[in-house]
Scaffold this motif. Sequence first.
Motif, PDB file in Angstrom:
ATOM      1  N   TYR A   1      -3.770   8.593   0.841  1.00 33.50           N
ATOM      2  CA  TYR A   1      -3.780   7.139   0.701  1.00 33.50           C
ATOM      3  C   TYR A   1      -3.939   6.791  -0.779  1.00 33.50           C
ATOM      4  O   TYR A   1      -4.966   7.090  -1.391  1.00 33.50           O
ATOM      5  CB  TYR A   1      -4.916   6.538   1.534  1.00 33.50           C
TER       6      TYR A   1
ATOM      7  N   ASP B   1      -8.041  10.286   0.184  1.00 33.94           N
ATOM      8  CA  ASP B   1      -8.000   8.862  -0.151  1.00 33.94           C
ATOM      9  C   ASP B   1      -8.232   8.698  -1.656  1.00 33.94           C
ATOM     10  O   ASP B   1      -9.309   8.999  -2.169  1.00 33.94           O
ATOM     11  CB  ASP B   1      -9.070   8.096   0.632  1.00 33.94           C
TER      12      ASP B   1
ATOM     13  N   ILE C   1       1.406   5.336   0.599  1.00 30.08           N
ATOM     14  CA  ILE C   1       0.924   6.534   1.290  1.00 30.08           C
ATOM     15  C   ILE C   1       1.867   7.682   0.954  1.00 30.08           C
ATOM     16  O   ILE C   1       3.091   7.557   1.082  1.00 30.08           O
ATOM     17  CB  ILE C   1       0.875   6.346   2.818  1.00 30.08           C
TER      18      ILE C   1
ATOM     19  N   SER D   1      -7.415   5.684  -3.143  1.00 36.55           N
ATOM     20  CA  SER D   1      -7.275   4.239  -3.352  1.00 36.55           C
ATOM     21  C   SER D   1      -8.128   3.766  -4.521  1.00 36.55           C
ATOM     22  O   SER D   1      -7.726   2.895  -5.298  1.00 36.55           O
ATOM     23  CB  SER D   1      -7.673   3.478  -2.083  1.00 36.55           C
TER      24      SER D   1
ATOM     25  N   GLY E   1      -3.352   3.584  -2.049  1.00 35.73           N
ATOM     26  CA  GLY E   1      -3.680   2.179  -2.279  1.00 35.73           C
ATOM     27  C   GLY E   1      -2.530   1.454  -2.964  1.00 35.73           C
ATOM     28  O   GLY E   1      -1.354   1.694  -2.671  1.00 35.73           O
TER      29      GLY E   1
ATOM     30  N   ARG F   1       0.853  -1.192   0.000  1.00 40.01           N
ATOM     31  CA  ARG F   1       0.000   0.000   0.000  1.00 40.01           C
ATOM     32  C   ARG F   1       0.886   1.240   0.000  1.00 40.01           C
ATOM     33  O   ARG F   1       1.898   1.305   0.697  1.00 40.01           O
ATOM     34  CB  ARG F   1      -0.940   0.043   1.208  1.00 40.01           C
TER      35      ARG F   1
ATOM     36  N   TYR G   1      -7.307  14.226   5.539  1.00 42.63           N
ATOM     37  CA  TYR G   1      -6.605  13.263   4.686  1.00 42.63           C
ATOM     38  C   TYR G   1      -7.283  13.208   3.325  1.00 42.63           C
ATOM     39  O   TYR G   1      -8.410  13.693   3.139  1.00 42.63           O
ATOM     40  CB  TYR G   1      -6.556  11.863   5.322  1.00 42.63           C
TER      41      TYR G   1
END
Length: 235
Positions: free
Chosen positions: A190, A222, A180, A224, A192, A178, A220
């Motif tokens: 993030y 994301d 980051i 992903s 992914g 993963r 944050y």
Amino acid sequence: MTKPQNYYIYILVLISVIALVSFLSSPYFKIHSIKINSLSVLSETEVRKSIEQYRGVNIWLVDTHEVRERLLVDRYIKNAIVRKELPDTLNINIQEHIPLARININGKYFTFTSRGYILEKGSLNARLDVPEIKGMKFNYTDDRVLFGPSLEKIVQALEEIDIDTRARIRLINKSQDRLIAYIGHNYRVYLGSSDKVIYKLKILESILYKIDEENLKVDYIDLSIVRKPVIRLKK
């Protein structure tokens, strides 16, 4: 042609040669200006250090190949075209190596280009802010970083975003497959898996512009799932 006529011709030629040599060696042809063009990473001050010695030298005595070789000692300079502009100017066009990222090798930071060419070794602060890469396989030689598959994908993705966006990414870390990314010391992104990471970083580039425009306070991001980006704002 008589001997007296020959004598006068020789005298005239000699005087002309002396006059020409005197003119060419006069202060009129001493280098007073050194123009340096096309810099984006290096400063003019850094570049001038290696060639300032040519200031005040007669332009006819300057070897442009020698000037170029002196410039190429700096690993950030990929190529240099040096031209003389009469009567007193050196005009230099610089092509730079652009730093892309850095990795930590045995406690020392190595800054490298998109082709793996190492620009700096051991410096905590590169001349241009670039992301640190962690958790990905690589090898290296004296002047090259040899990318493993995951690092190759990240390098390709970083190459697709602009320098300003790269500068904002402090770190990209891979752990348990993963990814980051860390935007400064402010928040995480993030990413992914490394699948479609080029598109993910392009999306991140657009999001960062939007965050700046609207002065958003982010908790944050994301990415992903490429089709469903999430921006979580601070309460």
